[in-house]
Design an enzyme around this catalytic site. Structure first.
Site, PDB file in Angstrom:
ATOM      1  N   GLY A 165       0.826  -1.219   0.000  1.00 31.22           N
ATOM      2  CA  GLY A 165       0.000   0.000   0.000  1.00 31.22           C
ATOM      3  C   GLY A 165       0.851   1.256   0.000  1.00 31.22           C
ATOM      4  CE1 TYR A 193      -8.381   0.298   9.550  1.00 31.63           C
ATOM      5  CE2 TYR A 193      -8.896   1.147  11.727  1.00 31.63           C
ATOM      6  CZ  TYR A 193      -8.030   1.040  10.655  1.00 31.63           C
ATOM      7  OH  TYR A 193      -6.813   1.677  10.700  1.00 31.63           O
TER       8      TYR A 193
HETATM    9  N1  LIG Z   1      -4.923   7.237   8.722  1.00 35.37           N
HETATM   10  C1  LIG Z   1      -5.070   6.996  10.000  1.00 35.37           C
HETATM   11  O1  LIG Z   1      -5.568   7.837  10.771  1.00 35.37           O
HETATM   12  C2  LIG Z   1      -4.611   5.675  10.564  1.00 35.37           C
HETATM   13  C3  LIG Z   1      -4.698   5.491  11.954  1.00 35.37           C
HETATM   14  C4  LIG Z   1      -4.276   4.284  12.492  1.00 35.37           C
HETATM   15  C5  LIG Z   1      -3.778   3.308  11.651  1.00 35.37           C
HETATM   16  N2  LIG Z   1      -3.712   3.512  10.303  1.00 35.37           N
HETATM   17  C6  LIG Z   1      -3.166   2.429   9.454  1.00 35.37           C
HETATM   18  O2  LIG Z   1      -2.192   2.946   8.584  1.00 35.37           O
HETATM   19  C7  LIG Z   1      -2.103   2.102   7.429  1.00 35.37           C
HETATM   20  C8  LIG Z   1      -2.054   2.947   6.187  1.00 35.37           C
HETATM   21  O3  LIG Z   1      -3.302   3.559   5.987  1.00 35.37           O
HETATM   22  P1  LIG Z   1      -3.463   5.035   5.424  1.00 35.37           P
HETATM   23  O4  LIG Z   1      -4.090   5.816   6.496  1.00 35.37           O
HETATM   24  O5  LIG Z   1      -2.217   5.508   4.820  1.00 35.37           O
HETATM   25  O6  LIG Z   1      -4.595   4.783   4.320  1.00 35.37           O
HETATM   26  P2  LIG Z   1      -4.620   5.033   2.751  1.00 35.37           P
HETATM   27  O7  LIG Z   1      -4.126   6.377   2.409  1.00 35.37           O
HETATM   28  O8  LIG Z   1      -6.008   4.675   2.345  1.00 35.37           O
HETATM   29  O9  LIG Z   1      -3.609   3.941   2.175  1.00 35.37           O
HETATM   30  C9  LIG Z   1      -3.995   2.610   2.126  1.00 35.37           C
HETATM   31  C10 LIG Z   1      -3.170   1.889   1.091  1.00 35.37           C
HETATM   32  O10 LIG Z   1      -3.636   0.550   1.038  1.00 35.37           O
HETATM   33  C11 LIG Z   1      -3.731   0.144  -0.307  1.00 35.37           C
HETATM   34  N3  LIG Z   1      -4.748  -0.868  -0.506  1.00 35.37           N
HETATM   35  C12 LIG Z   1      -6.063  -0.805  -0.259  1.00 35.37           C
HETATM   36  N4  LIG Z   1      -6.649  -1.953  -0.597  1.00 35.37           N
HETATM   37  C13 LIG Z   1      -5.682  -2.777  -1.066  1.00 35.37           C
HETATM   38  C14 LIG Z   1      -5.651  -4.087  -1.571  1.00 35.37           C
HETATM   39  N5  LIG Z   1      -6.763  -4.844  -1.715  1.00 35.37           N
HETATM   40  N6  LIG Z   1      -4.481  -4.609  -1.959  1.00 35.37           N
HETATM   41  C15 LIG Z   1      -3.352  -3.880  -1.867  1.00 35.37           C
HETATM   42  N7  LIG Z   1      -3.298  -2.631  -1.399  1.00 35.37           N
HETATM   43  C16 LIG Z   1      -4.470  -2.080  -1.006  1.00 35.37           C
HETATM   44  C17 LIG Z   1      -4.051   1.404  -1.078  1.00 35.37           C
HETATM   45  O11 LIG Z   1      -3.485   1.262  -2.375  1.00 35.37           O
HETATM   46  P3  LIG Z   1      -4.323   1.180  -3.718  1.00 35.37           P
HETATM   47  O12 LIG Z   1      -5.735   1.506  -3.397  1.00 35.37           O
HETATM   48  O13 LIG Z   1      -3.659   2.168  -4.632  1.00 35.37           O
HETATM   49  O14 LIG Z   1      -4.102  -0.197  -4.187  1.00 35.37           O
HETATM   50  C18 LIG Z   1      -3.293   2.462  -0.307  1.00 35.37           C
HETATM   51  O15 LIG Z   1      -2.006   2.641  -0.830  1.00 35.37           O
HETATM   52  C19 LIG Z   1      -3.287   1.160   7.502  1.00 35.37           C
HETATM   53  O16 LIG Z   1      -2.861  -0.092   7.961  1.00 35.37           O
HETATM   54  C20 LIG Z   1      -4.204   1.796   8.524  1.00 35.37           C
HETATM   55  O17 LIG Z   1      -4.989   0.850   9.194  1.00 35.37           O
HETATM   56  C21 LIG Z   1      -4.120   4.679   9.734  1.00 35.37           C
END
Ligand SMILES: NC(=O)c1ccc[n+]([C@@H]2O[C@H](COP(=O)([O-])OP(=O)(O)OC[C@H]3O[C@@H](n4cnc5c(N)ncnc54)[C@H](OP(=O)(O)O)[C@@H]3O)[C@@H](O)[C@H]2O)c1
Length: 388
Positions: A93, A246
């Protein structure tokens, strides 16, 4: 007193009376004028007061938002400035949010960075952009869909065939949104956030053992404490809510992180869970309804930028002396307490074997006895020292 005296006295009294009347009239006029002024003032206050109150409330809100943002922004201080020249890092991702920010930061620290995404064109554009920004030519794009077990297997086969090394695996990709099933018929949040990473890690473990000391970083969320795992209802047929699904996937990732530690620590493969904190990313893009709109606006205004949020992930990838923190969860570049529910070994074993079954392989990673693992660790210490 004669008649004339009376008349004079009477005239004086009349004059006095008129003077008093005139004075009283004057006073009354003054009071009326004053009352008019007060009325006018009241009108003005009535008009201005709401504007004044509005300004005070808005200013207070802006100040609160500013202070919270300051607090969130500066709460992440990455104490490690290490560069990791020549080390290979695989980030799932990597096309947006924290994955992309982590890739950029690690490219600046001279790592060989491989990022994955589902759309070839997008992931290649991101990799090209990072190469341009950092001058690090060892940043490459790979295609991977974590919602498809066959795709994961083929990806890992290619990876193991073509890539010489893997030092850091960052299980970062995630889905949060309405109920949907993957190509394999599994609930999407569970499949993408947890099971896909479980399978990928399993298939890349041998390479990581060969490159030990190596690190697995599971990007989780403190939402895991609200997650529940019912092995009889993995499809969530009994009820689905976006946050609940989630949270369950993050709970599974936390159990997995500890299980990886139990099984791989002895091989000098360390496992870290990272809670990045609330970040302004694309994670909420699929959150449905009015709540989704509110959350997206709120996250744009209040949450920290991914460049700050990724610092703890980067820390776990590059910092020295993290061996003893294997199996633990980090936030703001420090170990935080793990919820006791994650530590139940029976649940860990059940999740591991259920996951292996879902992925279609025998549970061939031995469930090592912890004592054996600790003894083996003594042998492994010399290896660790190479890095520290
Ligand atoms: N943002 C927050 O506040 C927050 C808080 C706590 C934890 N997190 C964790 O941080 C991590 C990153 O999340 P983020 O906030 O950066 O979200 P994000 O911007 O939505 O990034 C998520 C990534 O996951 C990829 N993805 C989604 N579905 C996929 C699939 N089926 N196969 C492969 N890749 C897939 C997307 O790539 P494509 O869609 O381009 O394939 C995207 O690059 C996650 O594990 C999330 O749970 C985030």
């Amino acid at each position: 007193m004669g008649h004339q005296g009376h008349a004079a006295h009477h005239a004086k009294v009349k004059v006095d009376h008129h003077a008093k009347l005139a004075e009283a009239m004057k006073q009354r006029l003054k009071v009326e004028e004053l009352e008019e002024n007060i009325d006018e003032l009241e009108d003005v206050v009535e008009d201005v007061f709401p504007i004044l109150m509005f300004t005070v409330i808005i200013s207070t809100l802006i100040l609160i938002v500013f202070l919270i943002r300051m607090y969130i922004k500066y709460s992440v201080n990455n104490p490690s400035k290490n560069k990791i020249d020549g080390k290979t890092v695989l980030i799932t991702g990597g096309t947006s949010g924290l994955g992309k920010a982590t890739a950029l930061e690690l490219a600046k620290r001279n790592a060989r960075v491989l990022i994955t995404g589902r759309e070839k064109v997008i992931v290649e554009a991101v990799a090209r952009n990072i190469r341009k920004k950092t001058g690090n030519q060892h940043v490459n794009a790979l295609h991977l869909d974590l919602g498809n077990l066959r795709n994961i297997r083929e990806f890992a086969e290619d990876f193991n065939r073509n890539e010489k090394s893997l030092h850091v695996l960052i299980n970062n990709a995630a889905y949060m949104g309405p109920k949907s099933a993957t190509d394999d018929g599994l609930e999407r949040a569970f499949a993408v956030n947890y099971l896909g990473h479980f399978y990928l890690t399993h298939l890349l473990t041998e390479k990581m053992k060969k490159n030990a000391p190596s690190r697995i970083i599971n990007v989780v969320s403190d939402a895991y404490v609200k997650g529940n795992l019912d092995f009889d209802d993995l499809a969530l047929n009994k009820g689905y809510d976006v946050f609940g699904a989630y949270a369950r996937s993050k709970y599974a990732q936390m159990i997995f992180n500890l299980e990886c530690h139990r099984r791989l620590f002895a091989h000098c493969v360390w496992s870290f869970a990272v809670h990045p904190g609330a970040c302004n990313t694309e994670l909420l893009r699929n959150y449905p309804g009015l709540m989704g709109n509110v959350l997206r606006v709120f996250s744009r205004v209040m949450f920290k930028p991914p460049e700050d949020g990724c610092q703890t992930i980067v820390y776990c990838a590059v910092a020295d002396k993290l061996r003893d923190a294997s199996g633990k969860i980090f936030a703001n570049c420090k170990v935080i307490k793990t919820n006791d529910r994650v530590k139940d070994r029976n649940v860990g074993i059940q999740l591991w074997s259920t996951s292996a079954q879902l992925c279609g392989f025998e549970c061939d990673v031995p469930c090592e006895d912890e004592e054996v693992a600790v003894n083996k660790t003594e042998e492994a210490t010399t290896e660790d020292k190479k890095e520290q």
